[in-house]
Write a protein that holds these residues in place. Structure first.
Motif, PDB file in Angstrom:
ATOM      1  N   ARG A 117      37.230  33.316  36.916  1.00 61.48           N
ATOM      2  CA  ARG A 117      38.193  34.294  36.387  1.00 61.48           C
ATOM      3  C   ARG A 117      37.511  35.558  35.877  1.00 61.48           C
ATOM      4  NH1 ARG A 117      40.841  32.126  31.938  1.00 61.48           N
ATOM      5  NH2 ARG A 117      41.950  34.113  31.874  1.00 61.48           N
ATOM      6  N   ARG A 118      36.270  35.803  36.353  1.00 65.71           N
ATOM      7  CA  ARG A 118      35.512  36.964  35.872  1.00 65.71           C
ATOM      8  C   ARG A 118      35.538  38.127  36.868  1.00 65.71           C
ATOM      9  NH1 ARG A 118      32.315  35.320  31.378  1.00 65.71           N
ATOM     10  NH2 ARG A 118      30.818  37.019  31.660  1.00 65.71           N
ATOM     11  N   GLY A 119      36.555  38.157  37.713  1.00 65.04           N
ATOM     12  CA  GLY A 119      36.684  39.225  38.700  1.00 65.04           C
ATOM     13  C   GLY A 119      36.853  40.582  38.034  1.00 65.04           C
ATOM     14  N   ALA A 120      36.355  41.618  38.704  1.00 66.54           N
ATOM     15  CA  ALA A 120      36.426  42.978  38.165  1.00 66.54           C
ATOM     16  C   ALA A 120      36.244  43.970  39.305  1.00 66.54           C
ATOM     17  CB  ALA A 120      35.335  43.188  37.107  1.00 66.54           C
ATOM     18  N   ALA A 121      36.534  45.208  39.020  1.00 63.52           N
ATOM     19  CA  ALA A 121      36.261  46.264  39.999  1.00 63.52           C
ATOM     20  C   ALA A 121      35.860  47.530  39.265  1.00 63.52           C
ATOM     21  CB  ALA A 121      37.494  46.539  40.862  1.00 63.52           C
TER      22      ALA A 121
END
Length: 199
Positions: A117-121
């Motif tokens: 759940r550590r997705g980022a952009a």
């Protein structure tokens, strides 16, 4: 030579733009930063989006100097934080531009968030304002937030951002690797046709 003002005092952003322009064959553009022009009153960044802030910065600088201006507003959008720090990325810890404090605060906020759940952009909006046009483009670079900083290159959140498909953090990439993939590199590449029209 056509002058192009970059509405920033960040030497690393200027260097990054120069590399992108050189790669596109736009060597006839002379880059200036805000340090190279007489001071003027800069409006605070109050836009709700990267695009609004970039366009406001470019308009302010163009009106004040009469020089075609590129401005960038960029930051990190973290999935687990509902897209924050977003436009507040540079001042997430309260003090503008304190990279270490911003990075440490973000890692603390994500301490208990599992890897999946550590997705980022990284997001960059670049605006070009001149006599002839106003152009705004957006680039995004998907990835995830590491558990600890890695690498000595780049700036900002680069040491904790691991691009999708990479084992290395953005701070461990070479400048050429970063330019080819990064949010700002992607946005600037979309701006090249408009910049070419300046020359």
């Amino acid at each position: 030579m056509t002058r192009l003002l970059v509405a920033s005092r960040n030497a690393k952003k200027l260097t990054e733009l120069r590399r992108v322009l050189d790669a596109a064959g736009l060597t006839e553009l002379t880059l200036l930063s805000l340090a190279d022009v007489p001071p003027f009153e800069e409006a605070p960044e109050t836009g709700a989006t990267f695009e609004e802030n970039a366009l406001a910065k470019a308009r302010d600088a163009y009106v004040a100097t009469g020089i075609p201006t590129v401005a960038d507003d960029s930051g990190l959008a973290v999935d687990a934080l509902n897209g924050m720090p977003g436009v507040l990325s540079a001042r997430w810890s309260g003090a503008h531009g304190n990279d270490v404090a911003n990075l440490e605060l973000l890692l603390g906020q994500l301490r208990d968030v599992p890897d999946e759940r550590r997705g980022a952009a990284f997001v960059s909006a670049c605006a070009l304002v001149s006599d002839a046009q106003e152009t705004v483009v957006r680039g995004e670079w998907a990835g995830a937030i590491a558990r600890a900083p890695r690498g000595a290159g780049g700036f900002g959140y680069d040491p904790i951002f691991v691009p999708a498909g990479s084992e290395l953090s953005a701070a461990e990439l070479t400048p050429a690797q970063k330019d080819a993939a990064s949010h700002r590199g992607r946005a600037l590449a979309l701006l090249v046709p408009a910049l070419r029209a300046l020359g």
